[in-house]
Write an enzyme that holds these catalytic residues in place. Sequence first.
Site, PDB file in Angstrom:
ATOM      1  CB  ILE A 137      -1.005  -0.165   1.222  1.00 50.67           C
ATOM      2  CG1 ILE A 137      -1.916  -1.125   1.367  1.00 50.67           C
ATOM      3  CG2 ILE A 137      -1.887   1.320   1.361  1.00 50.67           C
ATOM      4  CD1 ILE A 137      -1.133  -2.454   2.022  1.00 50.67           C
ATOM      5  CB  THR A 139       2.015  13.381   0.467  1.00 48.45           C
ATOM      6  OG1 THR A 139       3.339  13.794   0.416  1.00 48.45           O
ATOM      7  CG2 THR A 139       1.860  12.093   1.419  1.00 48.45           C
ATOM      8  CE  LYS A 168       2.339  19.783  -8.680  1.00 49.81           C
ATOM      9  NZ  LYS A 168       3.384  20.607  -8.157  1.00 49.81           N
ATOM     10  CB  SER A 180      20.387  13.760   3.977  1.00 51.59           C
ATOM     11  OG  SER A 180      21.248  14.833   4.249  1.00 51.59           O
ATOM     12  CE1 TYR A 222      17.360  20.263  -0.794  1.00 52.42           C
ATOM     13  CE2 TYR A 222      19.655  20.021  -1.082  1.00 52.42           C
ATOM     14  CZ  TYR A 222      18.577  19.487  -1.000  1.00 52.42           C
ATOM     15  OH  TYR A 222      18.516  18.066  -1.539  1.00 52.42           O
ATOM     16  CE  LYS A 280      17.317  17.670   1.841  1.00 52.20           C
ATOM     17  NZ  LYS A 280      16.235  16.675   2.194  1.00 52.20           N
ATOM     18  CB  VAL A 289      19.819  11.801  -9.464  1.00 51.24           C
ATOM     19  CG1 VAL A 289      19.946  10.425  -8.510  1.00 51.24           C
ATOM     20  CG2 VAL A 289      18.708  12.746  -8.626  1.00 51.24           C
ATOM     21  CB  SER A 317      17.112  16.113  -9.467  1.00 53.44           C
ATOM     22  OG  SER A 317      15.948  16.718  -8.851  1.00 53.44           O
TER      23      SER A 317
END
Length: 475
Positions: A55, A59, A65, A249, A272, A276, A324, A326
């Site tokens: 399941i 969010t 969205k 993180s 940011y 983190k 990555v 992003s």
Amino acid sequence: MGSQLIPATAPWDSVPAQEQLFVLITGANSGIGLSIGERLIDEFLATRSLRSHLILIPTTRSKSKSLQTIKALRDYARKAAQTSQALQSRVGSSYRWQDTVARVHVLSLQVDLCDLRGVYAFADALVHGPVSNPEGLEGEYLKNVRIPRLDTVVFNAAYGGWSGVNYPKAIWVILTEGLVQSVTWPSYKMALPTARLNDKANYDYPKEPPLGEVFTACVFGHYVLAHELLPLLCRQSETETPGRLIWSSSLEAIERVLDMSDFQGFKCDGPYESAKRVTDILSLTATLPASLPSSNRFFTPDDPAEARAKPIRPRMYLTHPGIVASTLFPVPWFFMWAYELALLISRWIGSPWHNTDSYTGAKSPVWIALQEQSALDELDAERIKWGSSSNRHMQVEVKKTEVEGWGWEGKVEDAAALNADTAVGVFKKTVGRKRGAVDVTKEDIVKFEELGAESWKNMEDMRHEWENILGVKKA
């Protein structure tokens, strides 16, 4: 608080609790968050029993969205079920992909982590239920279902707050520090001053105390959410698998980015990265003696009866996706190809951190979510920052990550200990270190624990202060 609706029978109610896995993922409509859902589908179906149900509770910040996310994950599950040779070989000639799809369920709810009133309302709805998917779905429509518990919550949602890249500086840094170091710990991103949520009319916050946008999106909103979800995360006895809180993180959470006198990063160049760093400190010190006066309060449900009935607290783990390609990184779309190429080259020449794609970056939180608790306990996994890592052959593993002031496991490791590392190739601890990294000392670890105690106290003070300001708790 809580809904008076009578819950409907859910499709997973047909199997016992040990055949169910409930995973909530914040910020899951794209990027790493969506890939965590996809990778969970793949690895869950490959490793769990043929009766088990997954399941997923991704969010998002809007119903539209959520609908897109539900469709994307359902389509992914359908494709996985239709094409998986492993599943077909496990079942044999009687395999029906429809039976596999019927064991994967997606329930997407909406929350804006900067809207603290909304965070409290979201948690209240999930805890007391029932909850429903938004209108407009085809196929399985989960309406008025109750979530009996949460096995894992992945704190993935974030906001970078960058305005762009200083390109002349980027070229200079690449030439002087080398490609791998410069695209792993980039010093050329330009951050906007973190906004005060108090100044945004839609949140209706008082002018004081200040609440930082980046800090709240990355840390404080999740922190409040975790506490409010404790009724679903705590357990009655040690025989039950504890709930898991997994923070996402960053490699860029280095020591110098955090000024404890500017805890929310209002004045720093990298709010940011500062947020983190706070994430790292909170997670790694949650069970240390100096932090316990504050962390014990955080991990205790507000309802005394609930706290007595469910004394087993959830475990807290720390992960990061590596590097990555992003949209969070402030590169215009027409330069994204160059950024992706730089990441690929870095992996080809031996970097363990340049995973390039978000599916690979999703490895570490999925690994934590699906491991047996005994395996995590044996590794003392709560004391380690687990990174998604890959080599030039695209072998993907989890890798222990060095944290400045903490080391790899919160202990001093000499050369002999590091040489005894059984990992192979780029997955060894010492591969992929930041240039100039120094071995951690006992004094460093003591200081880190002190930072943990201070950070936990700051967070608990903030949580109680904002509870009182918003008036969200019953007297």
